[in-house]
Write a protein that holds these residues in place. Sequence first.
Motif, PDB file in Angstrom:
ATOM      1  N   CYS A 127      40.453  52.889  38.884  1.00 57.18           N
ATOM      2  CA  CYS A 127      40.087  51.478  39.088  1.00 57.18           C
ATOM      3  C   CYS A 127      41.010  50.830  40.119  1.00 57.18           C
ATOM      4  O   CYS A 127      40.550  50.126  41.025  1.00 57.18           O
ATOM      5  CB  CYS A 127      40.173  50.694  37.780  1.00 57.18           C
ATOM      6  N   LEU A 128      42.314  51.047  39.967  1.00 62.12           N
ATOM      7  CA  LEU A 128      43.279  50.453  40.894  1.00 62.12           C
ATOM      8  C   LEU A 128      43.048  50.918  42.327  1.00 62.12           C
ATOM      9  O   LEU A 128      43.131  50.127  43.270  1.00 62.12           O
ATOM     10  CB  LEU A 128      44.708  50.775  40.462  1.00 62.12           C
ATOM     11  N   LYS A 129      42.756  52.203  42.507  1.00 67.98           N
ATOM     12  CA  LYS A 129      42.479  52.716  43.850  1.00 67.98           C
ATOM     13  C   LYS A 129      41.273  51.994  44.451  1.00 67.98           C
ATOM     14  O   LYS A 129      41.293  51.613  45.620  1.00 67.98           O
ATOM     15  CB  LYS A 129      42.247  54.228  43.820  1.00 67.98           C
ATOM     16  N   GLU A 130      40.242  51.806  43.651  1.00 67.21           N
ATOM     17  CA  GLU A 130      39.036  51.133  44.126  1.00 67.21           C
ATOM     18  C   GLU A 130      39.329  49.668  44.468  1.00 67.21           C
ATOM     19  O   GLU A 130      38.909  49.167  45.518  1.00 67.21           O
ATOM     20  CB  GLU A 130      37.939  51.223  43.053  1.00 67.21           C
ATOM     21  N   VAL A 131      40.061  48.971  43.608  1.00 75.20           N
ATOM     22  CA  VAL A 131      40.393  47.563  43.850  1.00 75.20           C
ATOM     23  C   VAL A 131      41.246  47.426  45.113  1.00 75.20           C
ATOM     24  O   VAL A 131      40.993  46.544  45.943  1.00 75.20           O
ATOM     25  CB  VAL A 131      41.107  46.934  42.632  1.00 75.20           C
ATOM     26  N   LEU A 132      42.246  48.270  45.261  1.00 75.11           N
ATOM     27  CA  LEU A 132      43.089  48.197  46.461  1.00 75.11           C
ATOM     28  C   LEU A 132      42.270  48.399  47.723  1.00 75.11           C
ATOM     29  O   LEU A 132      42.479  47.723  48.735  1.00 75.11           O
ATOM     30  CB  LEU A 132      44.213  49.223  46.376  1.00 75.11           C
ATOM     31  N   SER A 133      41.321  49.300  47.687  1.00 76.32           N
ATOM     32  CA  SER A 133      40.445  49.527  48.828  1.00 76.32           C
ATOM     33  C   SER A 133      39.622  48.275  49.132  1.00 76.32           C
ATOM     34  O   SER A 133      39.492  47.870  50.297  1.00 76.32           O
ATOM     35  CB  SER A 133      39.537  50.715  48.539  1.00 76.32           C
ATOM     36  N   ILE A 134      39.094  47.641  48.111  1.00 73.28           N
ATOM     37  CA  ILE A 134      38.288  46.424  48.283  1.00 73.28           C
ATOM     38  C   ILE A 134      39.149  45.283  48.813  1.00 73.28           C
ATOM     39  O   ILE A 134      38.775  44.591  49.759  1.00 73.28           O
ATOM     40  CB  ILE A 134      37.615  46.029  46.955  1.00 73.28           C
ATOM     41  N   VAL A 135      40.314  45.076  48.198  1.00 71.72           N
ATOM     42  CA  VAL A 135      41.195  43.975  48.598  1.00 71.72           C
ATOM     43  C   VAL A 135      41.661  44.154  50.038  1.00 71.72           C
ATOM     44  O   VAL A 135      41.655  43.209  50.825  1.00 71.72           O
ATOM     45  CB  VAL A 135      42.390  43.850  47.627  1.00 71.72           C
ATOM     46  N   ARG A 136      42.046  45.357  50.394  1.00 70.14           N
ATOM     47  CA  ARG A 136      42.505  45.611  51.770  1.00 70.14           C
ATOM     48  C   ARG A 136      41.390  45.375  52.784  1.00 70.14           C
ATOM     49  O   ARG A 136      41.613  44.803  53.835  1.00 70.14           O
ATOM     50  CB  ARG A 136      43.059  47.017  51.891  1.00 70.14           C
ATOM     51  N   SER A 137      40.179  45.835  52.466  1.00 71.27           N
ATOM     52  CA  SER A 137      39.076  45.641  53.416  1.00 71.27           C
ATOM     53  C   SER A 137      38.697  44.159  53.512  1.00 71.27           C
ATOM     54  O   SER A 137      38.347  43.677  54.578  1.00 71.27           O
ATOM     55  CB  SER A 137      37.874  46.481  53.028  1.00 71.27           C
ATOM     56  N   THR A 138      38.824  43.421  52.415  1.00 72.27           N
ATOM     57  CA  THR A 138      38.530  41.992  52.428  1.00 72.27           C
ATOM     58  C   THR A 138      39.561  41.240  53.263  1.00 72.27           C
ATOM     59  O   THR A 138      39.215  40.344  54.041  1.00 72.27           O
ATOM     60  CB  THR A 138      38.517  41.420  50.998  1.00 72.27           C
ATOM     61  N   CYS A 139      40.830  41.596  53.132  1.00 75.91           N
ATOM     62  CA  CYS A 139      41.889  40.929  53.900  1.00 75.91           C
ATOM     63  C   CYS A 139      41.772  41.230  55.386  1.00 75.91           C
ATOM     64  O   CYS A 139      42.103  40.394  56.220  1.00 75.91           O
ATOM     65  CB  CYS A 139      43.268  41.360  53.382  1.00 75.91           C
ATOM     66  N   LEU A 140      41.294  42.409  55.738  1.00 74.08           N
ATOM     67  CA  LEU A 140      41.152  42.759  57.145  1.00 74.08           C
ATOM     68  C   LEU A 140      39.994  42.031  57.793  1.00 74.08           C
ATOM     69  O   LEU A 140      40.018  41.729  58.986  1.00 74.08           O
ATOM     70  CB  LEU A 140      40.949  44.278  57.300  1.00 74.08           C
ATOM     71  N   VAL A 141      38.960  41.700  56.986  1.00 70.68           N
ATOM     72  CA  VAL A 141      37.787  41.035  57.515  1.00 70.68           C
ATOM     73  C   VAL A 141      38.126  39.584  57.888  1.00 70.68           C
ATOM     74  O   VAL A 141      37.653  39.047  58.866  1.00 70.68           O
ATOM     75  CB  VAL A 141      36.624  41.069  56.500  1.00 70.68           C
ATOM     76  N   ARG A 142      38.970  38.938  57.102  1.00 73.39           N
ATOM     77  CA  ARG A 142      39.304  37.536  57.343  1.00 73.39           C
ATOM     78  C   ARG A 142      40.097  37.464  58.570  1.00 73.39           C
ATOM     79  O   ARG A 142      40.318  36.931  59.419  1.00 73.39           O
ATOM     80  CB  ARG A 142      40.113  36.985  56.181  1.00 73.39           C
TER      81      ARG A 142
END
Length: 142
Positions: A127-142
């Motif tokens: 779960c943590l690996k998946e969340v970190l992937s989502i959070v990182r991709s979201t921060c890069l988009v902004r």
Amino acid sequence: MDRWTGILKVPLYNTYYRVAASLCLSPSSKSLSVPVANAIFFNGDKIDGTGNPVIERLSDLQQIAEILVSKFGNSINAWVIEAPVFNGPFAVYKDFIPSVKEYGEPKSYDADSFPASSSIVLLLWNCLKEVLSIVRSTCLVR
């Protein structure tokens, strides 16, 4: 303190689990923050279509995660795990108990090597690996 909330579909051995997560984030870096505790809730048997709004609300994984955070405080991580298999309406968590009968009832349980704890750790790690992937991709988009 910011929060990340969402529903994940993560693997554990050869099975996928739906997990609602509500996690502490560091407000400055949008990375995961260190929680004071983790609340892990294994959702039970299914009760679909009752028409009762209370039962419907308490059957929703994300709603349960929000309730856990409201009860334990904003500095916890909340994890709500749904059984991947049901025997009729009954939840079956066969990946946590090494030996189950055809319909999910435990045959026996041998705690040597901590199979349930090991499975929980692996599931949360995925779960943590998946969340970190989502959070990182979201921060890069902004």
